[in-house]
Design an enzyme around this catalytic site. Structure first.
Site, short mmCIF file in Angstrom:
data_model
loop_
_atom_site.label_atom_id
_atom_site.label_comp_id
_atom_site.label_asym_id
_atom_site.label_seq_id
_atom_site.Cartn_x
_atom_site.Cartn_y
_atom_site.Cartn_z
N THR A 214 0.95 -1.29 -0.13
CA THR A 214 -0.03 -0.14 -0.09
C THR A 214 0.96 1.37 -0.02
O THR A 214 2.00 1.19 0.54
CB THR A 214 -1.01 -0.04 1.38
OG1 THR A 214 -1.70 -1.22 1.07
CG2 THR A 214 -1.55 1.25 1.68
N GLY A 266 -0.40 -2.59 6.30
CA GLY A 266 -0.27 -3.81 7.04
C GLY A 266 -1.44 -4.80 6.85
O GLY A 266 -2.17 -4.33 5.71
N GLY A 268 -4.76 -5.38 6.98
CA GLY A 268 -5.88 -4.79 7.25
C GLY A 268 -7.01 -5.03 8.33
O GLY A 268 -7.31 -4.34 9.26
N1 ASP Z 1 -3.65 -2.54 4.68
C1 ASP Z 1 -3.81 -3.01 3.22
C2 ASP Z 1 -4.97 -3.78 3.31
O1 ASP Z 1 -5.14 -4.57 4.42
C3 ASP Z 1 -2.60 -3.71 2.90
C4 ASP Z 1 -1.30 -3.07 2.86
O2 ASP Z 1 -1.14 -2.30 3.57
O3 ASP Z 1 -0.59 -3.23 1.79
O4 ASP Z 1 -5.83 -3.69 2.45
#
Ligand code: ASP
Length: 347
Positions: A214, A266, A268
């Protein structure tokens, strides 16, 4: 006479207003490009260089907005658009694939001065989901739009609509096939148990960031206003219209001028349950601890105890940059008070 004096004062004020340059030492921007199992041995020097160059480009895009007098909200958008348009990150072009071989993106943005916020979830045709989140904030009476309705709204406000194929990248496709080959029924949760480096045909060895990746940004503008934004493709092989923390105000994104601005990355499901971005801001407000201490309490202690992997980038109202992550790496960077850009990847 009185009016004359007032008039002169007004002229003097407007001249000083027009000529006053933003005090650049107070402007700040910091970004992340995702956290996860990012190990030096899994990243070639060329790829590391490519990531650092793109992080710096994103920082510069946001910083240029700030030095030209733009708002923190605008700066956050420009930094994030730069990363959304790059296939290196799991957002926009380069977003991960869902179980059903589609790309479904989420994004959110928040303004610290007003607590205004906008978010979009599960969109597949909007080139820059962060622009959609901003449009939801400024051009609708809602905070979060999803799916087809969000895409219709995006078109109605003139945002760039693309064919879903625009988001296809070989690297993410191979990551999906790899995850599904190992476990065709792989659920979002069980996928998190695996720790592999992905090898794309053609030889490029990528870091194991198929889980995260992300992007996010936080900024402080010349008015002393904070903003935070986050954009993502979510998690590889996600099913059933799963939505993570990134578009959830208070989980993946939060900004409040009296506390700080936070963008998270992270796993989610954990970040939603821990209300990560808001909890960090609330701790500084209620307990008077620094944003860095509050972030470390939430990321390095609370989340670790829950089993949640990831991190945040943050800015406090004085412009102090905060990073905290419990994974082996997080793509990240900031611009300091002298205008110099700094980037880092590993712990
Ligand atoms: N936080 C994002 C999610 O869970 C994933 C990421 O941070 O890469 O969709």
């Amino acid at each position: 006479m009185q009016w004359k004096v007032l008039g002169l004062v007004a002229v003097a004020l407007s001249i000083s207003g027009a000529t006053a340059m933003a005090d650049e030492s107070n402007l700040r921007i910091a970004i992340h490009g995702g956290a996860g199992t990012i190990l030096r041995e899994n990243l070639t020097p060329e790829l590391e260089q490519a990531y650092r160059a793109k992080l710096e480009e994103a920082l510069r895009a946001g910083y240029t907005v700030l030095t030209s007098g733009g708002t923190a909200v605008e700066a956050v958008q420009e930094a994030i658009v730069t990363m959304e348009d790059s296939p290196l990150f799991n957002a926009g072009k380069g977003a991960v694939f869902t179980h059903h071989k589609t790309n479904e993106m989420d994004a959110s943005i928040m303004e610290g001065a007003t607590l205004n916020a906008g978010a979009a979830a599960g969109v597949s045709t909007v080139r820059n989901p962060i622009r959609l989140a901003a449009a939801v904030m400024t051009q609708s009476s809602h905070v979060m739009l999803s799916g087809k309705g969000a895409e219709q709204f995006a078109a109605s406000v003139g945002l760039q609509i693309v064919d879903p194929a625009y988001f296809w990248t070989e690297r993410r496709w191979q990551q999906l096939l790899e995850v599904q080959k190992n476990d065709p029924q792989a659920s979002v949760l069980s996928e998190h148990e695996s720790d592999r480096a992905a090898v794309v045909p053609g030889g490029t060895r990528w870091p194991d960031d198929n889980k995260f990746g992300t992007v996010g940004a936080v900024a402080l503008d010349k008015h002393g206003n904070l903003a935070a934004g986050t954009s993502t493709g979510g998690m590889t092989n996600k099913k059933y219209g799963r939505i993570g923390d990134s578009p959830v105000i208070g989980a993946g994104t939060y900004a409040d001028n009296s506390a700080g601005a936070i963008s998270a990355t992270g796993h989610g499901e954990f970040f939603i349950r821990a209300a990560v971005a808001h909890d960090i801001c609330a701790r500084t407000l209620y307990r008077g601890v620094s944003l860095q201490k509050a972030a470390d309490e939430v990321i390095m202690d609370k989340l670790v105890k829950m089993g949640g992997e990831g991190g945040i980038v943050g800015l406090d109202p004085a412009g102090n940059v905060v990073f905290s992550f419990n994974s082996t790496g997080m793509y990240r960077g900031f611009i300091d008070s002298t205008g110099k850009a700094h980037t880092a990847i590993f712990r």
